[in-house]
Design a protein around this motif. Structure first.
Motif, short mmCIF file in Angstrom:
data_model
loop_
_atom_site.label_atom_id
_atom_site.label_comp_id
_atom_site.label_asym_id
_atom_site.label_seq_id
_atom_site.Cartn_x
_atom_site.Cartn_y
_atom_site.Cartn_z
N ILE A 91 0.82 -1.21 0.00
CA ILE A 91 0.00 0.00 0.00
C ILE A 91 0.86 1.27 0.00
O ILE A 91 0.70 2.13 -0.86
CB ILE A 91 -0.97 0.02 1.20
CG1 ILE A 91 -1.91 -1.19 1.14
CG2 ILE A 91 -1.75 1.31 1.26
CD1 ILE A 91 -2.85 -1.19 -0.02
N ARG A 92 1.76 1.41 0.95
CA ARG A 92 2.57 2.64 1.07
C ARG A 92 3.42 2.88 -0.18
O ARG A 92 3.42 3.99 -0.70
CB ARG A 92 3.44 2.53 2.33
CG ARG A 92 4.19 3.79 2.64
CD ARG A 92 3.31 4.80 3.37
NE ARG A 92 3.23 6.01 2.58
CZ ARG A 92 2.22 6.86 2.56
NH1 ARG A 92 1.17 6.63 3.28
NH2 ARG A 92 2.22 7.92 1.83
N PRO A 93 4.15 1.88 -0.69
CA PRO A 93 4.93 2.13 -1.92
C PRO A 93 4.04 2.52 -3.10
O PRO A 93 4.43 3.34 -3.94
CB PRO A 93 5.64 0.81 -2.18
CG PRO A 93 5.66 0.09 -0.89
CD PRO A 93 4.45 0.56 -0.14
N ARG A 94 2.84 1.95 -3.18
CA ARG A 94 1.94 2.28 -4.28
C ARG A 94 1.43 3.71 -4.16
O ARG A 94 1.32 4.42 -5.15
CB ARG A 94 0.76 1.28 -4.28
CG ARG A 94 -0.12 1.29 -5.48
CD ARG A 94 0.58 0.83 -6.75
NE ARG A 94 1.19 -0.47 -6.64
CZ ARG A 94 0.72 -1.59 -7.14
NH1 ARG A 94 -0.40 -1.59 -7.81
NH2 ARG A 94 1.37 -2.71 -6.99
N ILE A 95 1.16 4.14 -2.93
CA ILE A 95 0.74 5.54 -2.71
C ILE A 95 1.85 6.48 -3.17
O ILE A 95 1.60 7.47 -3.87
CB ILE A 95 0.38 5.80 -1.23
CG1 ILE A 95 -0.94 5.09 -0.87
CG2 ILE A 95 0.28 7.29 -0.93
CD1 ILE A 95 -1.29 5.13 0.59
N ASP A 96 3.08 6.18 -2.78
CA ASP A 96 4.22 7.02 -3.17
C ASP A 96 4.37 7.06 -4.69
O ASP A 96 4.59 8.13 -5.27
CB ASP A 96 5.51 6.51 -2.53
CG ASP A 96 5.49 6.65 -1.02
OD1 ASP A 96 4.70 7.47 -0.49
OD2 ASP A 96 6.27 5.93 -0.35
N TYR A 97 4.23 5.92 -5.33
CA TYR A 97 4.39 5.84 -6.79
C TYR A 97 3.31 6.67 -7.50
O TYR A 97 3.61 7.47 -8.38
CB TYR A 97 4.33 4.38 -7.24
CG TYR A 97 4.24 4.22 -8.73
CD1 TYR A 97 5.33 4.48 -9.54
CD2 TYR A 97 3.05 3.81 -9.34
CE1 TYR A 97 5.26 4.35 -10.92
CE2 TYR A 97 2.97 3.67 -10.71
CZ TYR A 97 4.07 3.93 -11.49
OH TYR A 97 3.98 3.81 -12.85
N ILE A 98 2.05 6.49 -7.10
CA ILE A 98 0.95 7.20 -7.75
C ILE A 98 1.06 8.70 -7.49
O ILE A 98 0.83 9.51 -8.39
CB ILE A 98 -0.42 6.64 -7.27
CG1 ILE A 98 -0.58 5.17 -7.70
CG2 ILE A 98 -1.57 7.49 -7.79
CD1 ILE A 98 -0.59 4.96 -9.19
N THR A 99 1.44 9.09 -6.27
CA THR A 99 1.62 10.50 -5.95
C THR A 99 2.69 11.12 -6.84
O THR A 99 2.51 12.20 -7.41
CB THR A 99 1.98 10.68 -4.47
OG1 THR A 99 0.94 10.11 -3.67
CG2 THR A 99 2.15 12.14 -4.11
N GLY A 105 3.29 14.92 -13.66
CA GLY A 105 2.51 15.19 -14.86
C GLY A 105 2.44 13.99 -15.80
O GLY A 105 1.77 14.05 -16.83
N GLU A 106 3.12 12.92 -15.49
CA GLU A 106 3.11 11.72 -16.33
C GLU A 106 1.75 11.04 -16.36
O GLU A 106 1.40 10.37 -17.32
CB GLU A 106 4.18 10.72 -15.86
CG GLU A 106 5.59 11.16 -16.12
CD GLU A 106 5.91 11.19 -17.60
OE1 GLU A 106 5.63 10.21 -18.31
OE2 GLU A 106 6.45 12.22 -18.05
N ALA A 107 0.97 11.19 -15.30
CA ALA A 107 -0.34 10.53 -15.22
C ALA A 107 -1.28 11.02 -16.32
O ALA A 107 -2.15 10.28 -16.77
CB ALA A 107 -0.97 10.78 -13.85
#
Length: 152
Positions: A91-99, A105-107
């Protein structure tokens, strides 16, 4: 008992036609040549017909679905894992990645697909919100905290 191989033995062993003899490459010993029988010719013709049939079928499939057979395909769709099925440690690594993806601006370059249980979304911000909710649930041990103020 030991065996000693002398120079004469090596010369006997190496005498004869050699691959390095370029001038003899085109010569085939008469005993190696076999004239094909009618059955052999029929089998070769059948094999060639099968190859031609497979080529025709492949070309037809390729023409009907060019996107499946293009040599280079790039997808701009980002598929993320279902939040409900993620391990707690992810969960925490995924939050960091998505943030970081959103802040860089890549999203904006990708279409987005994600889920949380039965719910689905095409919003990366909704996915981040679900991840943050799940993270809070993991941090909450269910005990009372003086920081919580109940308003009525």
């Amino acid at each position: 008992m030991t065996t000693v191989i002398g120079a004469a033995d090596l010369l006997k062993f190496h005498s004869g036609l050699k691959i390095s003899d370029v001038k003899n490459w085109e010569q085939v010993p008469a005993s190696a040549v076999v004239q094909p029988t009618a059955l052999m010719k029929a089998e070769m013709a059948a094999g060639e017909a099968r190859v031609q049939q497979q080529k025709t079928e492949y070309e037809a499939r390729k023409a009907a679905n060019p996107e499946l057979y293009s040599p280079v395909t790039e997808s701009n769709v980002m598929y993320e894992a279902n939040v409900a099925t993620l391990a707690n440690s992810e969960i925490r690594p995924r939050i960091d990645y998505i943030t970081n993806l959103i802040q860089s601006g890549e999203a904006a370059k990708y279409s987005f697909r994600a889920a949380n249980g039965d719910q689905t979304t095409t919003s990366i911000h909704q996915f981040l919100f679900w991840l943050q909710q799940r993270s809070q649930e993991l941090d909450d041990d269910g005990t009372y905290s003086p920081d919580i103020v109940l308003s009525r």
